[in-house]
Design a protein around this motif. Structure first.
Motif, PDB file in Angstrom:
ATOM      1  N   THR A  48       0.780  -1.163   0.179  1.00 28.78           N
ATOM      2  CA  THR A  48      -0.135   0.028  -0.011  1.00 28.78           C
ATOM      3  C   THR A  48       0.988   1.153   0.134  1.00 28.78           C
ATOM      4  O   THR A  48       1.949   1.074   0.112  1.00 28.78           O
ATOM      5  CB  THR A  48      -0.887  -0.012   1.218  1.00 28.78           C
ATOM      6  OG1 THR A  48       0.140   0.012   2.391  1.00 28.78           O
ATOM      7  CG2 THR A  48      -1.715  -1.167   1.261  1.00 28.78           C
ATOM      8  N   GLY A  49       0.108   2.441  -0.112  1.00 26.95           N
ATOM      9  CA  GLY A  49       0.850   3.663  -0.052  1.00 26.95           C
ATOM     10  C   GLY A  49       1.065   4.048  -1.578  1.00 26.95           C
ATOM     11  O   GLY A  49       1.255   3.034  -2.497  1.00 26.95           O
ATOM     12  N   ALA A  50       0.863   5.165  -2.051  1.00 28.09           N
ATOM     13  CA  ALA A  50       0.851   5.844  -3.308  1.00 28.09           C
ATOM     14  C   ALA A  50       1.535   5.213  -4.345  1.00 28.09           C
ATOM     15  O   ALA A  50       1.193   4.543  -5.206  1.00 28.09           O
ATOM     16  CB  ALA A  50       0.796   7.365  -3.449  1.00 28.09           C
ATOM     17  N   THR A  54       0.534   2.167  -7.073  1.00 27.76           N
ATOM     18  CA  THR A  54       0.917   2.435  -8.673  1.00 27.76           C
ATOM     19  C   THR A  54       1.689   1.444  -9.450  1.00 27.76           C
ATOM     20  O   THR A  54       1.457   1.102 -10.437  1.00 27.76           O
ATOM     21  CB  THR A  54       1.301   3.870  -8.886  1.00 27.76           C
ATOM     22  OG1 THR A  54       0.395   4.509  -7.797  1.00 27.76           O
ATOM     23  CG2 THR A  54       1.095   4.438 -10.190  1.00 27.76           C
TER      24      THR A  54
ATOM     25  N   ARG B  71      -3.804   8.433  -8.997  1.00 32.74           N
ATOM     26  CA  ARG B  71      -3.196   7.128  -8.543  1.00 32.74           C
ATOM     27  C   ARG B  71      -4.208   6.363  -7.797  1.00 32.74           C
ATOM     28  O   ARG B  71      -3.831   4.966  -7.690  1.00 32.74           O
ATOM     29  CB  ARG B  71      -2.034   7.275  -7.723  1.00 32.74           C
ATOM     30  CG  ARG B  71      -0.939   7.761  -8.417  1.00 32.74           C
ATOM     31  CD  ARG B  71      -0.192   8.578  -7.698  1.00 32.74           C
ATOM     32  NE  ARG B  71       1.090   8.741  -8.205  1.00 32.74           N
ATOM     33  CZ  ARG B  71       2.227   8.423  -7.442  1.00 32.74           C
ATOM     34  NH1 ARG B  71       2.197   8.274  -6.143  1.00 32.74           N
ATOM     35  NH2 ARG B  71       3.423   8.357  -7.927  1.00 32.74           N
ATOM     36  N   PHE B  72      -5.293   6.702  -7.425  1.00 29.21           N
ATOM     37  CA  PHE B  72      -6.492   5.820  -6.890  1.00 29.21           C
ATOM     38  C   PHE B  72      -7.546   5.895  -7.355  1.00 29.21           C
ATOM     39  O   PHE B  72      -8.168   7.090  -7.855  1.00 29.21           O
ATOM     40  CB  PHE B  72      -6.333   6.248  -5.144  1.00 29.21           C
ATOM     41  CG  PHE B  72      -4.946   5.996  -4.523  1.00 29.21           C
ATOM     42  CD1 PHE B  72      -4.107   6.850  -4.378  1.00 29.21           C
ATOM     43  CD2 PHE B  72      -4.831   4.761  -4.048  1.00 29.21           C
ATOM     44  CE1 PHE B  72      -2.858   6.630  -3.921  1.00 29.21           C
ATOM     45  CE2 PHE B  72      -3.467   4.497  -3.429  1.00 29.21           C
ATOM     46  CZ  PHE B  72      -2.557   5.596  -3.284  1.00 29.21           C
ATOM     47  N   ASP B 226     -11.304  -3.190  -4.917  1.00 29.64           N
ATOM     48  CA  ASP B 226     -11.346  -1.752  -4.975  1.00 29.64           C
ATOM     49  C   ASP B 226     -12.654  -1.424  -5.634  1.00 29.64           C
ATOM     50  O   ASP B 226     -12.961  -0.235  -5.347  1.00 29.64           O
ATOM     51  CB  ASP B 226     -10.220  -1.452  -6.095  1.00 29.64           C
ATOM     52  CG  ASP B 226      -8.944  -0.845  -5.132  1.00 29.64           C
ATOM     53  OD1 ASP B 226      -8.031  -0.627  -5.618  1.00 29.64           O
ATOM     54  OD2 ASP B 226      -9.255  -0.559  -3.990  1.00 29.64           O
ATOM     55  N   GLU B 227     -13.403  -2.318  -6.386  1.00 27.30           N
ATOM     56  CA  GLU B 227     -14.599  -2.089  -6.834  1.00 27.30           C
ATOM     57  C   GLU B 227     -15.989  -1.555  -5.965  1.00 27.30           C
ATOM     58  O   GLU B 227     -16.517  -0.982  -6.033  1.00 27.30           O
ATOM     59  CB  GLU B 227     -15.148  -3.013  -7.779  1.00 27.30           C
ATOM     60  CG  GLU B 227     -14.343  -3.107  -9.244  1.00 27.30           C
ATOM     61  CD  GLU B 227     -14.959  -1.594  -9.933  1.00 27.30           C
ATOM     62  OE1 GLU B 227     -14.137  -1.045 -10.403  1.00 27.30           O
ATOM     63  OE2 GLU B 227     -16.284  -1.593 -10.254  1.00 27.30           O
ATOM     64  N   ARG B 229     -15.133  -1.304  -2.473  1.00 28.12           N
ATOM     65  CA  ARG B 229     -14.560  -0.589  -1.314  1.00 28.12           C
ATOM     66  C   ARG B 229     -15.178   0.874  -1.031  1.00 28.12           C
ATOM     67  O   ARG B 229     -15.580   1.490  -1.910  1.00 28.12           O
ATOM     68  CB  ARG B 229     -13.151  -0.180  -1.198  1.00 28.12           C
ATOM     69  CG  ARG B 229     -12.538  -1.388  -1.134  1.00 28.12           C
ATOM     70  CD  ARG B 229     -10.748  -0.983  -1.203  1.00 28.12           C
ATOM     71  NE  ARG B 229     -10.152  -2.025  -0.296  1.00 28.12           N
ATOM     72  CZ  ARG B 229      -8.851  -2.409  -0.597  1.00 28.12           C
ATOM     73  NH1 ARG B 229      -8.248  -1.563  -1.303  1.00 28.12           N
ATOM     74  NH2 ARG B 229      -8.355  -3.313   0.047  1.00 28.12           N
ATOM     75  N   LEU B 231     -14.811   4.647   0.809  1.00 26.60           N
ATOM     76  CA  LEU B 231     -13.766   5.547   1.070  1.00 26.60           C
ATOM     77  C   LEU B 231     -12.903   5.426   2.222  1.00 26.60           C
ATOM     78  O   LEU B 231     -11.721   5.214   1.861  1.00 26.60           O
ATOM     79  CB  LEU B 231     -14.409   6.929   0.999  1.00 26.60           C
ATOM     80  CG  LEU B 231     -13.569   8.180   0.601  1.00 26.60           C
ATOM     81  CD1 LEU B 231     -13.147   7.835  -0.737  1.00 26.60           C
ATOM     82  CD2 LEU B 231     -14.223   9.430   0.594  1.00 26.60           C
ATOM     83  N   LEU B 235      -9.004   4.807   1.619  1.00 28.58           N
ATOM     84  CA  LEU B 235      -7.985   5.657   2.024  1.00 28.58           C
ATOM     85  C   LEU B 235      -6.750   5.207   2.820  1.00 28.58           C
ATOM     86  O   LEU B 235      -5.867   5.571   2.838  1.00 28.58           O
ATOM     87  CB  LEU B 235      -8.777   6.837   2.724  1.00 28.58           C
ATOM     88  CG  LEU B 235      -9.546   7.934   1.645  1.00 28.58           C
ATOM     89  CD1 LEU B 235     -10.052   9.039   2.594  1.00 28.58           C
ATOM     90  CD2 LEU B 235      -8.620   8.348   0.434  1.00 28.58           C
ATOM     91  N   THR B 237      -5.540   2.370   2.456  1.00 26.80           N
ATOM     92  CA  THR B 237      -4.265   1.898   1.667  1.00 26.80           C
ATOM     93  C   THR B 237      -3.273   3.020   1.015  1.00 26.80           C
ATOM     94  O   THR B 237      -2.214   2.746   0.616  1.00 26.80           O
ATOM     95  CB  THR B 237      -4.819   1.220   0.535  1.00 26.80           C
ATOM     96  OG1 THR B 237      -5.720   2.057  -0.420  1.00 26.80           O
ATOM     97  CG2 THR B 237      -5.741   0.101   0.845  1.00 26.80           C
ATOM     98  N   LEU B 238      -3.587   4.340   1.539  1.00 27.08           N
ATOM     99  CA  LEU B 238      -2.686   5.459   0.952  1.00 27.08           C
ATOM    100  C   LEU B 238      -1.533   5.331   1.970  1.00 27.08           C
ATOM    101  O   LEU B 238      -0.478   5.826   1.704  1.00 27.08           O
ATOM    102  CB  LEU B 238      -3.349   6.744   1.204  1.00 27.08           C
ATOM    103  CG  LEU B 238      -3.814   7.313   0.069  1.00 27.08           C
ATOM    104  CD1 LEU B 238      -5.152   6.609  -0.552  1.00 27.08           C
ATOM    105  CD2 LEU B 238      -4.266   8.770   0.131  1.00 27.08           C
ATOM    106  N   VAL B 239      -1.977   4.891   3.005  1.00 32.78           N
ATOM    107  CA  VAL B 239      -0.736   4.845   4.252  1.00 32.78           C
ATOM    108  C   VAL B 239       0.083   3.577   3.832  1.00 32.78           C
ATOM    109  O   VAL B 239      -0.422   2.601   3.857  1.00 32.78           O
ATOM    110  CB  VAL B 239      -1.357   4.731   5.718  1.00 32.78           C
ATOM    111  CG1 VAL B 239      -0.398   4.653   6.648  1.00 32.78           C
ATOM    112  CG2 VAL B 239      -2.490   5.588   5.926  1.00 32.78           C
ATOM    113  N   LEU B 251      -1.825  12.651   1.919  1.00 35.52           N
ATOM    114  CA  LEU B 251      -2.734  11.899   3.159  1.00 35.52           C
ATOM    115  C   LEU B 251      -3.801  13.130   3.592  1.00 35.52           C
ATOM    116  O   LEU B 251      -5.043  12.831   4.013  1.00 35.52           O
ATOM    117  CB  LEU B 251      -1.981  11.780   4.536  1.00 35.52           C
ATOM    118  CG  LEU B 251      -1.422  10.176   4.624  1.00 35.52           C
ATOM    119  CD1 LEU B 251      -0.681  10.159   5.832  1.00 35.52           C
ATOM    120  CD2 LEU B 251      -2.435   9.400   4.525  1.00 35.52           C
TER     121      LEU B 251
END
Lengths: 436, 284, 309
Positions: A48-50, A54, B71-72, B226-227, B229, B231, B235, B237-239, B251
C-alpha cells in the motif's frame, strides 16, 4: 436470384449479428478489462502507499494486456488487515488466488493450511528457482516442499544525510564500517544549542514500530547470538543479546547520540525534518528520500560485533488452498512472469530482486536508484531472517503490546533495566512459543 | 457562568466581551486542526516539515489532490460510499420511523421488553459481532455486496430511540382526530406524524449518513476489492504499510476530500438539526 | 432516561373511555404495533440478536475460524482473566473513561452555555465546534498523531511558545492516554454540547426572570434553576460518555496502536487482536461479553446514582 441471395445473406448476417451480440453481452458480464476467454486471478498484497500501489498496478496492467490469457485483479491492504482478511476469507471459502506476503509468515499460513505446496506449479510454469540463493529458497520451503515463489530481499541499510556529514567535517565517501567509527560519527553529528539542549541527534532509534527491533536483531547476531535456542525457545536473555541491547541503550543514555522519542513511522519523519542525521532502514525509503530531494547516501550496515549480520525479510507469492485446481495454470503463468519481470516493481517499491538474473540485469542496475540500492545488494551475503515459525504473527507483530514489543520499549525508554526487560521478554515469548 | 439570555435587561458589556473572547478561543482551538489539515494539503512536500511550522505555504500547490485522484480509484470509492450512505440512511429512516411509532404512541404487550432490548444494544461492542456476521453473510454469498454494507447497519438503536422522543411530542388529539376521521394508522403516520417531525428525521439522517460514510471496520471486513470498497477503506491503503513513510500532503488531501461531503451535508441540514434536538424536549 | 420508559403520549379522556370497548381495540392495536415493528425486528434479530447469541456461544468454544469449534466451557474466560494483557486493557480503558468523563460533561455544558446566548457569531462557533464530528477516525488519528509529534507538532510548538518544555505525547507512556483523551474531546464533545444546548433552550425564560426579580444572581440561578432542570440531559450525556469511553478503539488504534509499552491498549483492541491476529475466536468473544457486562454495570450504576442525587 439476386434478391434471394441477398435475403439469405442478410439472414446469415442477422444470425451472425445475434451471435456477436450474444457474445458481446456475455463479454460484458466478465470482469473489466478481460477478454471472454481470459482466466481471472485475484491477487492480494500489502504494497500500500501511493507509489507502491501504482507500481504494482502498472506492472499488472502490462501483464494483463500481454495476451497471456490471464487477467490479474490486485487488491491492496495494510499487512495486518491482509492476514486477517485472508484467513477469514479462507474460512468462508473465498480465499484470493494469489497472495503477496513475507516468507516470515509462510510457516504460519502453511501450518494453518491456508496455502498449498507449489512444486507442481513451479515445474509446469517453468519458474526458475536456481537463480535464487540458498537462503531465499530455504525461506519459501516448509516441510520439504516449496510453498511460494521468492521475489525479493529487503535488508536493513545505512542512510546518512550528506550535508550534515560534510558540515561535521566528516568524509561522506567513507562511511563508518565498525562500531567505533559509527559512534564517532554519531557523536560528531549530534548537535546541541547554546543551552546544551540537543537540536539534532546523530542517529534515529525510535521506540515505536519495528526499526529498533530490527537493529537490535542485527546486533544480536553480530555479537554471536540467536533469537531462538536449539530447543525452539527464546534466547533473548543470552549474553550476546543483552550486549546488543545494552549497546543501544548506551547510545541513548551514555553517549546521548539518539533518543527513542524522536522518529517513528506514523507521520513523523525525523530524517526529512532534519532531527536526525543517520538511520538504519530498508531500501524502501530510497524513492521517498529522492522525492524529498534529500542529499543522502546509503552504505552497508556497520559491523558492531565479531561478524557482519543484517536483518532482512523477503516477499514471496503463494497460492491459496482452493477447493479445486482450476486456476493453478493461470496462477503459475502470472507467477513466472512476475518473477522474471521483477526489476521494474522492485525499483519503484525499493526492494532487491532475489533472482540473480533479474538483479544483475540492466533493467535493475541501469536505474537512477541503483546507486543507492548497491550497498543493500552488497550486504546480501550477510542477511539473517527472523525465525520462520508458525507463531510468527503473534510473536513478531509490531505496534501491538506483544512481550517482544513492550519489553523492548521498556528497555529503550529506561522503564526497565536491560537484563530485567529481556528476562520478562523471554518469559512472555516462551509462553507464546509453547502454544505452537 | 454567564447569563443565558442576553436579551435580559442589564447584560453587562464586560460579560459580552468575555463571551466574545471565549468564543474566539474556542474557535481557534476547534478550528485550528481542521485548518492545519487544509493548509497541509496544499503544501509542496518540501515545506511539510519546515520548522517553525508555517500556516501559509510559500508555494501552494494542488499536486497532492492531483496525485490522489490520478493514482487511486477515488471516484469509485466515492461512488460506493455515496451509494451505501444514501441507501443506509433511507433504509434506516424508514425502518426506524416505522418502529418508533408504536413504541412512542401505542400500548401493547412486550413494549417495555422491546425498549429494554433496544437500549441494551447501545452497549453492544460491535466488534463482537463481526465474525459471526461475516460468516453468516458469506454463507449466503452476500459478501462484497451493497446488501452487506447497508442492511446490517440499519438495525441501529440510536435512530429508534431518538425518533421515539420526537414522536411522543406530537399531541394525542391530532391522532385521535385523524382516526375518528377514518384515517388508518399508517395514514396518520405517513401524512401527519412524519411531516410534523421533520427535524427529528433530519437529525437521524445526518447521524446515520455520517456514521455510514465514516464506517471503517465493517466495510474493511465485508469488501474484497477496489470496486466495492468504500472511501475510508480505500484511503487506508494510502498509508504505506510496513513503515513506508507517508506523504503528509497526500494524506491530508485525502482527509479533506473525504470530509467534504459529510461537512456539506451537515451544513445543509444543520438548521433542522439543532432545532430538532431542541424540539425533542430532552427533559423529564 | 425516564422518557424511555414513560407512557406513550398523553392519555386523553376519550382514550380511557374507549379502553372499555378495549378488547377488540387493544388487540387491533397490538397487531398494528407489531406490524409497524416488524421490519425493524426482522433486521434486529437477523443482524444483531443472532450474531450476538452466536458470539456468546463462541465464547464457550475453542475455534480458530478455519477448523471446527469445540465446546470448552468457561476455559476462555479463565484464559483471559489470567492474561496480564487483558487486565492491562481493562485498567487502561477505565483510565480513559476516567480521563474523559468529566471534561466531556463539563466542557459540553460550558460550550452549550457559552453558545446559548443571543450573540452574533454563536451559530458560526457552533458549526466550527461540530465540524470535527464529521471527520473520520483514521483522519483524526493521523492528524492528531502529527499535531502531537514531539519535534514537529503544533501542540508542542505552541507549548514552547508559552514556555513549557515539549512533551513526547505519543511516545511517553505517561502522556499517551491524556493525548488520546484530548483528541477524543476535540472530536466528540460537540454531541454533548448539542444535547445540552437543546436542554438549555427548553428552560423557560420566566423561571429566570422570576428568580432575578427575587434577587437571585447568575450563579444562584445556575445552581438552583439550570442544574436541576438539566439533570436528564446530564444523565444522558454522562451515560453516553461512559459507554463510548469503554468502547474506545479507533483513535487508539490509529494514533498509538496500543503503545507505548501498552499504555493505550484498550479492551476492544484486545478483542480485535485476539480474533484477527491470533485467530483465537473463543477468548475474543469472551472478552466481548466481559466488555458488554462492564458497560452494563457502569451504565446501571450511573443511572441509579443520578436518580439518587
Amino acid at each position: 436470384m439476386a434478391n434471394d441471395d441477398v435475403l439469405a445473406k442478410s439472414l446469415v448476417t442477422r444470425r451472425q449479428a445475434l451471435a456477436l451480440g450474444a457474445s458481446a453481452a456475455l463479454a460484458g458480464t466478465f470482469p473489466r478489462g478481460a477478454f471472454a476467454a481470459d482466466e481471472k486471478v485475484t491477487l492480494w498484497h500489502g504494497w500500500t502507499g501511493a507509489d507502491n500501489t501504482t507500481a504494482l498496478n502498472g506492472v499488472i496492467d502490462t501483464f494483463n494486456k500481454g495476451g497471456k490469457g490471464v487477467t490479474v485483479e490486485p487488491t491492496g491492504y495494510d499487512w495486518d488487515t491482509l492476514f486477517s482478511k485472508w484467513v477469514v476469507s479462507a474460512a468462508g471459502g473465498r480465499a484470493p488466488d494469489l497472495v503477496l506476503f513475507h516468507i516470515t509468515e509462510l510457516p504460519e499460513f502453511a501450518t494453518r493450511k491456508v496455502i498449498r505446496p507449489i512444486d507442481d506449479v513451479v515445474a509446469s510454469s517453468g519458474l526458475d528457482l536456481s537463480q535464487v540463493p540458498d537462503a531465499g529458497r530455504t525461506g519459501v520451503t516448509f516441510d520439504g516442499k516449496v510453498y511460494a515463489a521468492p521475489l525479493d530481499v529487503h535488508p536493513l541499510g545505512f542512510y546518512y544525510n550528506v550535508d550534515m556529514v560534510q558540515e561535521a567535517g566528516l568524509d561522506p565517501a567513507k562511511p563508518p564500517k565498525t562500531g567505533e567509527e559509527f559512534l564517532e560519527w554519531a557523536k560528531k553529528l549530534t548537535v546541541k544549542d547554546g543551552s546544551g539542549k540537543v537540536t539534532r541527534y546523530g542517529f534515529e532509534l525510535p521506540n515505536t514500530w519495528a526499526t529498533a527491533r530490527w537493529i537490535w536483531f542485527s546486533l544480536m547476531y553480530q555479537f554471536g547470538g540467536t533469537f531462538l535456542d536449539d530447543k525452539g525457545l527464546a534466547a533473548v536473555d543470552s549474553e550476546a543479546s543483552q550486549k546488543a541491547l545494552q549497546y543501544l541503550v548506551d547510545l541513548i543514555n551514555v553517549h546521548g547520540v539518539t533518543n527513542p522519542e524522536v522518529g517513528g513511522n506514523k507521520g513523523e519523519d525525523a530524517f526529512a525534518s532534519k532531527q536526525v542525521a543517520m538511520k538504519f532502514i530498508g531500501p524502501w525509503e530510497v524513492n521517498l528520500r529522492m522525492a524529498q530531494k534529500m542529499n543522502f547516501m546509503t552504505a552497508q550496515l556497520p559491523v558492531f560485533g565479531a561478524k557482519p549480520a543484517v536483518w532482512a525479510n523477503s516477499h514471496c507469492m503463494a497460492v491459496s488452498k482452493q477447493p479445486n485446481d482450476d486456476k493453478l495454470a493461470a496462477d503459475g503463468t502470472f507467477m513466472k512472469w512476475f518473477f522474471d519481470n521483477f526489476a521494474a516493481p522492485a525499483t519503484t517499491v525499493g526492494i532487491i530482486p532475489q533472482s540473480k538474473a533479474v538483479r544483475e540485469s540492466a533493467a535493475f542496475t541501469g536505474t537512477e536508484q541503483y546507486k543507492y540500492f548497491k550497498s543493500f545488494v552488497d550486504d546480501l551475503p550477510n542477511i539473517v531472517y527472523e525465525p520462520l515459525i508458525p507463531q510468527y504473527l503473534s510473536v513478531f507483530s509490531f505496534d501491538k503490546p506483544t512481550p517482544l514489543v513492550t519489553n523492548l520499549q521498556a528497555a529503550l525508554s529506561g522503564s526497565k533495566p536491560v537484563p530485567d526487560a529481556l528476562k520478562a521478554m523471554k518469559e512472555g515469548l516462551d509462553a507464546q512459543l509453547k502454544k505452537g | 457562568m454567564q447569563d443565558q439570555r442576553s436579551n435580559r435587561a442589564g447584560k453587562s458589556f464586560s460579560g459580552r466581551a468575555l463571551a466574545y473572547v471565549l468564543m474566539a478561543v474556542v474557535t481557534a482551538l476547534w478550528g485550528a486542526p481542521i485548518l492545519w489539515m487544509l493548509v497541509t494539503s496544499i503544501k509542496p512536500e518540501s515545506e511539510i516539515y519546515a520548522y517553525p511550522p508555517a500556516w501559509i505555504p510559500d508555494a501552494p500547490t494542488l499536486d497532492a489532490y492531483g496525485a490522489l485522484f490520478q493514482r487511486f480509484p477515488m471516484l469509485t470509492w466515492f461512488r460506493n460510499s455515496a451509494v451505501v450512505g444514501i441507501l443506509t440512511t433511507v433504509l434506516t429512516l424508514a425502518v426506524d420511523a416505522l418502529a418508533a411509532y408504536p413504541l412512542a404512541r401505542m400500548q401493547f404487550p412486550g413494549r417495555r421488553v422491546i425498549m429494554g432490548v433496544i437500549f441494551a444494544t447501545f452497549l453492544l461492542p460491535y466488534e463482537l459481532l463481526f465474525v459471526p456476521l461475516f460468516l453468516g453473510l458469506n454463507s449466503y454469498g452476500l459478501v462484497d455486496s451493497i446488501f452487506s454494507l447497508t442492511v446490517p447497519a440499519s438495525a441501529n438503536a440510536f435512530g429508534v430511540f431518538l425518533l421515539t422522543q420526537f414522536f411522543q411530542a406530537v399531541p394525542r388529539e391530532l391522532e385521535d382526530a385523524a382516526i375518528m376521521d377514518g384515517c388508518s394508522r399508517f395514514g396518520f403516520f405517513w401524512r401527519i406524524l412524519l411531516p410534523l417531525t421533520k427535524p427529528g428525521l433530519a437529525t437521524v439522517a445526518i447521524f446515520t449518513f455520517v456514521a455510514s460514510w465514516n464506517n471503517f471496520f465493517w466495510p474493511l471486513i465485508a469488501t474484497n476489492s477496489d470496486e466495492t470498497r468504500t472511501l475510508p477503506v480505500g484511503l487506508a491503503t494510502l498509508v504505506g504499510g510496513a513503515g513506508m513513510s507517508m506523504k503528509q500532503s497526500v494524506l491530508m488531501a485525502s482527509a479533506v476530500v473525504a470530509t467534504l461531503p459529510t461537512a456539506i451535508f451537515f451544513l445543509a441540514l444543520q438548521r433542522h438539526f439543532v432545532r430538532g434536538i431542541a424540539a425533542t424536549g430532552i427533559k423529564g | 432516561m425516564t422518557s424511555l420508559t414513560s407512557q406513550p403520549a398523553g392519555r386523553s379522556k376519550a382514550r380511557r373511555a374507549s379502553a372499555q370497548e378495549g378488547g377488540a381495540v387493544r388487540s387491533g392495536m397490538t397487531l398494528a404495533a407489531y406490524l409497524f415493528l416488524s421490519p425493524y425486528l426482522a433486521l434486529f434479530i437477523a443482524f444483531m440478536l443472532l450474531p450476538t447469541l452466536a458470539a456468546v456461544g463462541i465464547s464457550f468454544m475453542r475455534w480458530d475460524i478455519l477448523g471446527t469449534p469445540e465446546f470448552i466451557g468457561l476455559d476462555n474466560y479463565r484464559q483471559i482473566f489470567a492474561d496480564p494483557l487483558f487486565l492491562t486493557a481493562i485498567k487502561n480503558t477505565f483510565y480513559f473513561v476516567f480521563l474523559t468523563a468529566i471534561p466531556m460533561v463539563v466542557l459540553g455544558l460550558a460550550l452549550a452555555m457559552l453558545l446559548d446566548q443571543k450573540l452574533k457569531g454563536t451559530a458560526f462557533v457552533r458549526t466550527v465546534v461540530f465540524l470535527p464530528y464529521v471527520v473520520m477516525v483514521s483522519t483524526v488519528g493521523i492528524l492528531w498523531g502529527w499535531l502531537f509529534d514531539k519535534g514537529t507538532g503544533l501542540v508542542n510548538y505552541y507549548l514552547t511558545a508559552i514556555g513549557i518544555e515539549p512533551i513526547a505525547w505519543l511516545k511517553d507512556p505517561h502522556w499517551s492516554m491524556p493525548a488520546l483523551a484530548i483528541t477524543t474531546v476535540w472530536w466528540t464533545v460537540n454531541t454533548n454540547m448539542i444535547i445540552f444546548l437543546a436542554a438549555l433552550q427548553d428552560i423557560s425564560e420566566e423561571l429566570h426572570d422570576a428568580a432575578t426579580l427575587d434577587g437571585a444572581g447568575p450563579w444562584q440561578r445556575f445552581v438552583y434553576i439550570t442544574l436541576p432542570l438539566l439533570r436528564p440531559a446530564m444523565a444522558l450525556v454522562t451515560a453516553l460518555t461512559i459507554i463510548n469511553g469503554w468502547r474506545v478503539f479507533g483513535q487508539a488504534y490509529v494514533m498509538t496502536q496500543g503503545g507505548p509499552e501498552a499504555s493505550t491498549f484498550v479492551i476492544v483492541q484486545y478483542i480485535y487482536l485476539t480474533a484477527f491476529q491470533n485467530f483465537e475466536m473463543g477468548p475474543a468473544a469472551a472478552a466481548g461479553v466481559v466488555l458488554l457486562l462492564i458497560t452494563l454495570v457502569f451504565s446501571l450504576a450511573q443511572m441509579k446514582l443520578m436518580k439518587a442525587i
